[in-house]
Scaffold this motif. Sequence first.
Motif, PDB file in Angstrom:
ATOM      1  N   GLU A  42      13.086  49.784   5.332  1.00 54.51           N
ATOM      2  CA  GLU A  42      13.830  49.263   4.186  1.00 54.51           C
ATOM      3  C   GLU A  42      12.887  48.591   3.194  1.00 54.51           C
ATOM      4  N   SER A  58      20.432  55.448   9.397  1.00 52.08           N
ATOM      5  CA  SER A  58      21.558  54.588   9.730  1.00 52.08           C
ATOM      6  C   SER A  58      22.133  54.793  11.134  1.00 52.08           C
ATOM      7  N   CYS A  62      22.132  51.758  13.664  1.00 50.31           N
ATOM      8  CA  CYS A  62      23.425  51.211  14.088  1.00 50.31           C
ATOM      9  C   CYS A  62      23.594  51.234  15.602  1.00 50.31           C
ATOM     10  N   GLU A  73      27.390  43.957  11.535  1.00 52.97           N
ATOM     11  CA  GLU A  73      26.405  44.620  10.678  1.00 52.97           C
ATOM     12  C   GLU A  73      26.437  46.138  10.894  1.00 52.97           C
ATOM     13  N   ARG A  77      27.249  49.024   7.945  1.00 55.37           N
ATOM     14  CA  ARG A  77      26.328  50.136   7.683  1.00 55.37           C
ATOM     15  C   ARG A  77      27.000  51.487   7.933  1.00 55.37           C
ATOM     16  N   THR A  80      29.437  52.485   5.135  1.00 53.70           N
ATOM     17  CA  THR A  80      28.668  52.922   3.960  1.00 53.70           C
ATOM     18  C   THR A  80      28.077  54.307   4.192  1.00 53.70           C
ATOM     19  N   THR A  81      27.559  54.536   5.375  1.00 50.43           N
ATOM     20  CA  THR A  81      26.949  55.823   5.705  1.00 50.43           C
ATOM     21  C   THR A  81      27.990  56.937   5.728  1.00 50.43           C
TER      22      THR A  81
END
Length: 167
Positions: A42, A58, A62, A73, A77, A80-81
């Motif tokens: 990142e 991701s 994850c 968290e 993620r 969003t993915t």
Amino acid sequence: TIERGDALGLTTGQADSRRARGCIAQLQGDHQTVLDLAVQTEEILAGTDESMFPIWWSPTTCQSLIATGQLDEAEQRLETTLEATRKADMPHWEAMALKARALLHQARGDDEAARTDLDAAIAIFEKLESRLELARALVVRGDDNDLTRARALCQSCGAPADLANLG
């Protein structure tokens, strides 16, 4: 190796070498290394217009977040993915995220939601003929014939690390 990727000085080479090392670390159950490499990636990609790499990283990240108890968290993620994979029409990576979300549901004790996501991921992997990821999803689902089928798929792919994890 990470050193070779860094020596090239290319942003994607630096990021991809960390992603590859993270996948190996995950197979070895070294979730902290996965998370450390994800942070490094990142940082490398900060300020770039790289939009694909976070999708590729991701699911691995994850799964390690879930294994280390960082469920909220991981959920953020994954959502969003999933949105990004569907928007970009990337079914393989959608299935990878669905498999990871199934692990999240399992960690929270929601076996019904986990089964729904696993069945969807397995259907996508079967359609795409992604044999190794299909095998890995079958292991997570764990139905009666799933482990036998997963073992055969891992053997046909030449995946000794996955075979070793099957016991």
